[in-house]
Design a protein around this motif. Structure first.
Motif, PDB file in Angstrom:
ATOM      1  N   MET B   1       7.491  12.848  -1.310  1.00  0.00           N
ATOM      2  CA  MET B   1       6.881  11.968  -2.308  1.00  0.00           C
ATOM      3  C   MET B   1       6.157  12.773  -3.376  1.00  0.00           C
ATOM      4  O   MET B   1       5.675  13.866  -3.122  1.00  0.00           O
ATOM      5  N   LYS B   2       6.047  12.173  -4.533  1.00  0.00           N
ATOM      6  CA  LYS B   2       5.378  12.880  -5.620  1.00  0.00           C
ATOM      7  C   LYS B   2       3.868  12.880  -5.428  1.00  0.00           C
ATOM      8  O   LYS B   2       3.303  11.938  -4.863  1.00  0.00           O
ATOM      9  N   THR B   3       3.256  13.922  -5.940  1.00  0.00           N
ATOM     10  CA  THR B   3       1.802  14.027  -5.814  1.00  0.00           C
ATOM     11  C   THR B   3       1.117  12.820  -6.442  1.00  0.00           C
ATOM     12  O   THR B   3       0.160  12.287  -5.909  1.00  0.00           O
ATOM     13  N   TRP B   6       0.972   9.886  -4.201  1.00  0.00           N
ATOM     14  CA  TRP B   6      -0.052  10.086  -3.180  1.00  0.00           C
ATOM     15  C   TRP B   6      -1.451   9.797  -3.727  1.00  0.00           C
ATOM     16  O   TRP B   6      -2.263   9.153  -3.072  1.00  0.00           O
ATOM     17  N   ILE B   7      -1.692  10.292  -4.947  1.00  0.00           N
ATOM     18  CA  ILE B   7      -3.018  10.067  -5.543  1.00  0.00           C
ATOM     19  C   ILE B   7      -3.293   8.574  -5.679  1.00  0.00           C
ATOM     20  O   ILE B   7      -4.375   8.080  -5.368  1.00  0.00           O
ATOM     21  N   LEU B  10      -4.002   7.147  -2.175  1.00  0.00           N
ATOM     22  CA  LEU B  10      -5.310   7.554  -1.654  1.00  0.00           C
ATOM     23  C   LEU B  10      -6.447   6.869  -2.400  1.00  0.00           C
ATOM     24  O   LEU B  10      -7.393   6.382  -1.788  1.00  0.00           O
ATOM     25  N   ALA B  13      -6.787   3.419  -1.310  1.00  0.00           N
ATOM     26  CA  ALA B  13      -7.401   3.371   0.020  1.00  0.00           C
ATOM     27  C   ALA B  13      -8.915   3.482  -0.096  1.00  0.00           C
ATOM     28  O   ALA B  13      -9.661   2.757   0.577  1.00  0.00           O
ATOM     29  N   VAL B  14      -9.381   4.382  -0.985  1.00  0.00           N
ATOM     30  CA  VAL B  14     -10.826   4.532  -1.186  1.00  0.00           C
ATOM     31  C   VAL B  14     -11.424   3.221  -1.678  1.00  0.00           C
ATOM     32  O   VAL B  14     -12.444   2.750  -1.163  1.00  0.00           O
ATOM     33  N   CYS B  17     -11.521   0.560   1.081  1.00  0.00           N
ATOM     34  CA  CYS B  17     -12.557   0.851   2.067  1.00  0.00           C
ATOM     35  C   CYS B  17     -13.954   0.586   1.513  1.00  0.00           C
ATOM     36  O   CYS B  17     -14.819   0.072   2.205  1.00  0.00           O
ATOM     37  N   ALA B  18     -14.143   0.942   0.241  1.00  0.00           N
ATOM     38  CA  ALA B  18     -15.459   0.720  -0.372  1.00  0.00           C
ATOM     39  C   ALA B  18     -15.785  -0.765  -0.394  1.00  0.00           C
ATOM     40  O   ALA B  18     -16.890  -1.191  -0.054  1.00  0.00           O
ATOM     41  N   LEU B  20     -14.534  -3.061   1.532  1.00  0.00           N
ATOM     42  CA  LEU B  20     -14.724  -3.480   2.922  1.00  0.00           C
ATOM     43  C   LEU B  20     -16.127  -3.130   3.408  1.00  0.00           C
ATOM     44  O   LEU B  20     -16.796  -3.928   4.072  1.00  0.00           O
ATOM     45  N   TRP B  21     -16.583  -1.931   3.033  1.00  0.00           N
ATOM     46  CA  TRP B  21     -17.901  -1.461   3.475  1.00  0.00           C
ATOM     47  C   TRP B  21     -19.021  -2.314   2.867  1.00  0.00           C
ATOM     48  O   TRP B  21     -19.948  -2.716   3.555  1.00  0.00           O
ATOM     49  N   ILE B  24     -19.144  -5.478   4.764  1.00  0.00           N
ATOM     50  CA  ILE B  24     -19.769  -5.331   6.081  1.00  0.00           C
ATOM     51  C   ILE B  24     -21.283  -5.224   5.947  1.00  0.00           C
ATOM     52  O   ILE B  24     -22.035  -5.865   6.666  1.00  0.00           O
TER      53      ILE B  24
END
Lengths: 169, 126, 336
Positions: B1-3, B6-7, B10, B13-14, B17-18, B20-21, B24
């Motif tokens: 996969m290309k970089t 991925w960026i 990722l 995902a950050v 998660c932020a 979600l946090w 919570i």
């Protein structure tokens, strides 16, 4: 096992231990347990690409055992081992998909896996499922820390490309 | 996969998660696990947030009965046969407050975790 | 063969680590009643269980020795017979109490028993405002000059009675901390009825955080202190009081007037490595008030630190606590 590689692994292990011990002595950056850079991981990654799976595995295991003894925190041994083993398995499984220029991405994935492993160990040890609430924070911290350590390893590997080419598969 | 792919993966995902946090952090209510002790030994441990039906616990001590009343999120000493009745006057157990104590009958009702963000509190119990 | 050897070394290393893991994690606690209040002690480390039971025995022993109300205690017998052959603990404690009497210029006094009795601050008595006549009579018996210590022989002047309530818990917590140290406990939290004592640091190596109760609301706090190896003791008018005809009368009696101390303070918290001093001074400084206390501090800043809450809800801290105290309220610093 070549003598040269064996010695190199030993030196890398010692360096990883120094990094690990210094990092353990620095007060935690955040109040949340388990968030740290994990500079020692730079050496595992380096060993994996430069020397191969067996040497990297030896380095990782020695670093975890000796690191727990040096820092005197035996409890963290279990957490380190859980996180270390899980992320290492992921590392060797995925390694072939990531060329030298993408080492940092592999590092990110492993760091996240490492944190998940520690979290699972913590849930198991304390028998409280509620700790799972920390997952989002640990994923974020894993991505940041993994990118940092991965980049460190990657830059070193690229500088030593000439040297590592002969071993890099 | 290309970089670049991925960026993108990722960073999303950050962000997930932020979010979600934050969610919570806002939703989590402080735990209300309360321990009832008599003469130093645990009689019962209750999570007040999971109490649905009102009920009473009766303890017998040297100076007669203590009746503890429990409902959702709430615990108090309803009545006591000890002389000073300080425990009844104390009212409900509050987060961060002093434990309910009946000295004559050696009964203590307190939160299992220190909810005031410190390890100990001075001058509270007298 | 080689493999077996390597494996067994590995196995033993891991086994040793796991054992030390158990030790590291072990925690012992106990909650019990003594000295008319709740005692709660928590210790961490391999020896913590035996250390906690030893501490519990010691506190109960001291309670039996020093209680005003237990008929078998040395203090009870001394108050009844006005003369005893005292144990080493009692002699030590009485001598220290006399020193604190001098240090605080009479503000900390252990001869207040007749006054405290007149106000009804003992369990089983009715709390009330005594007549001026009663107070005047009690005042005649008050003062450390009525205590005579000759080696182990302690005598009291006629009608003088002792109450070690303002110092016994401090002495007990010092003894407890000592027992923990002797047993190799490097991390412990002791709370003897609100007298807090921390041993070492927290098991994770950080400072203990001790909150100071807000005199106006028990569920709130004035601020927190980050401490290690220290006693933190608070005396406050909110701790024991009664109301009569719209007036509030609290339990800290000023031996100058015979009335509850009106020094402009709601509470005083004393921080010191010396538990006994912290306990005695918290009462002493409360009676002395902010101004006199500040003067005492400037001469003895190596001995203790203090946090004051005044009647106007102002917070004052001594300058040696500046790095340890944190609060969401505004506070002033007393320079030494």
């Amino acid at each position: 096992m070549k003598i040269k590689n064996l010695i190199l692994t030993a030196i890398l292990t010692a360096m990883a231990l120094v990094a690990f011990t210094i990092e353990a002595a620095i007060p935690p950056l955040t109040p949340i347990y388990g968030i740290k850079l994990g500079i020692a991981n730079v050496f595992t990654l380096f060993a994996l690409y430069a020397l191969g799976t067996r040497y990297a595995a030896a380095l990782l295991f020695l670093r975890i055992v000796l690191g727990s003894i040096f820092t005197g925190q035996a409890v963290s041994f279990i957490y380190s081992l859980a996180g270390g083993v899980l992320s290492f398995i992921l590392m060797i499984l995925l390694k072939r998909f990531f060329p030298l220029k993408q080492v940092w991405i592999l590092s990110v994935l492993c760091a996240v896996m490492h944190n998940i492993g520690q979290l699972l160990a913590a849930i198991f040890m304390t028998a409280t499922v509620q700790i799972i609430y920390y997952l989002p924070v640990l994923v974020i911290s894993g991505i940041i820390a993994g990118a940092f350590t991965g980049l460190c390893a990657q830059l070193v590997l690229m500088r030593l490309k000439k040297w590592s080419d002969s071993r890099y598969s | 996969m290309k970089t670049r792919t991925w960026i993108i993966i990722l960073s999303s995902a950050v962000i997930v998660c932020a979010v979600l946090w934050m969610f919570i952090l806002n939703s989590s209510s402080p735990s209300k696990i309360v321990g009832i002790y008599q003469d130093g030994s645990l009689v019962e441990k209750i999570d007040l947030n999971s109490v649905t039906d009102e009920r009473e616990i009766t303890l017998n001590g040297k100076f007669g009965k203590n009746i503890i009343f429990i409902s959702h999120g709430h615990i108090e000493m309803k009545s006591a046969e000890c002389p000073d009745k300080i425990c009844v006057k104390h009212g409900a157990l509050e987060i961060g407050g002093t434990p309910i104590v009946c000295l004559p009958n050696k009964v203590v009702i307190q939160f299992e975790e220190t909810p005031y963000g410190a390890d100990a509190k001075t001058g509270a119990a007298e | 063969m080689n493999f077996m050897r390597k494996f067994s070394i590995l196995f033993m290393t891991v086994a040793v680590l796991f054992c030390s893991a158990c030790d590291f994690d072990s925690k012992a606690d106990s909650e019990f009643f003594a000295m008319d209040t709740i005692m709660s002690i928590t210790a961490y480390g391999s020896n913590s269980q035996s250390a906690v039971s030893a501490a519990e025995n010691e506190i109960n022993r001291l309670d039996k020795l020093l209680s005003v109300q237990n008929e078998n205690s040395e203090i009870f017998k001394l108050n009844r017979d006005k003369s005893i052959n005292a144990s080493a603990d009692t002699v030590t404690l009485l001598k220290r109490a006399m020193n604190f009497y001098t240090l605080t210029d009479g503000a900390f006094d252990i001869t207040t028993e007749p006054l405290t009795r007149a106000w009804g601050f003992y369990s089983g008595l009715e709390k009330r405002v005594p007549s001026q006549n009663e107070i005047d009579n009690a005042l005649k018996t008050v003062g450390a000059e009525h205590i005579n210590i000759d080696n182990k022989n302690i005598t009291l002047d006629e009608n003088t009675s002792l109450d070690l309530g303002g110092i016994a818990k401090g002495y007990a917590s010092a003894k407890t901390a000592q027992i923990f140290k002797e047993n190799g406990v490097s991390s412990a939290l002791i709370s003897l009825g609100g007298n807090v004592r921390v041993v070492g640091s927290k098991p994770d190596g950080s400072d203990w955080s001790v909150a100071i109760t807000d005199p106006d609301d028990n569920s709130k706090q004035v601020g927190t202190l980050a401490v290690r190896d220290t006693a933190v003791v608070t005396s406050g008018s909110y701790q024991r009081y009664f109301e009569e005809n719209g007036h509030i009368y609290h339990h800290i009696i000023d031996t100058e007037t015979g009335y509850p101390a009106q020094s402009g303070l709601k509470s005083v918290t004393v921080v010191s490595e010396d538990d006994t001093l912290a306990d005695a001074l918290s009462t002493g400084l409360f009676v002395m008030g902010l101004e006199k206390s500040s003067k005492l501090y400037s001469k003895n800043s190596a001995l203790f630190g203090a946090v004051f809450v005044t009647d106007k809800n102002e917070i004052y801290i001594t300058d040696n606590l500046e790095n340890r105290f944190s609060s969401q309220h505004k506070f002033e610093v007393i320079e030494r």
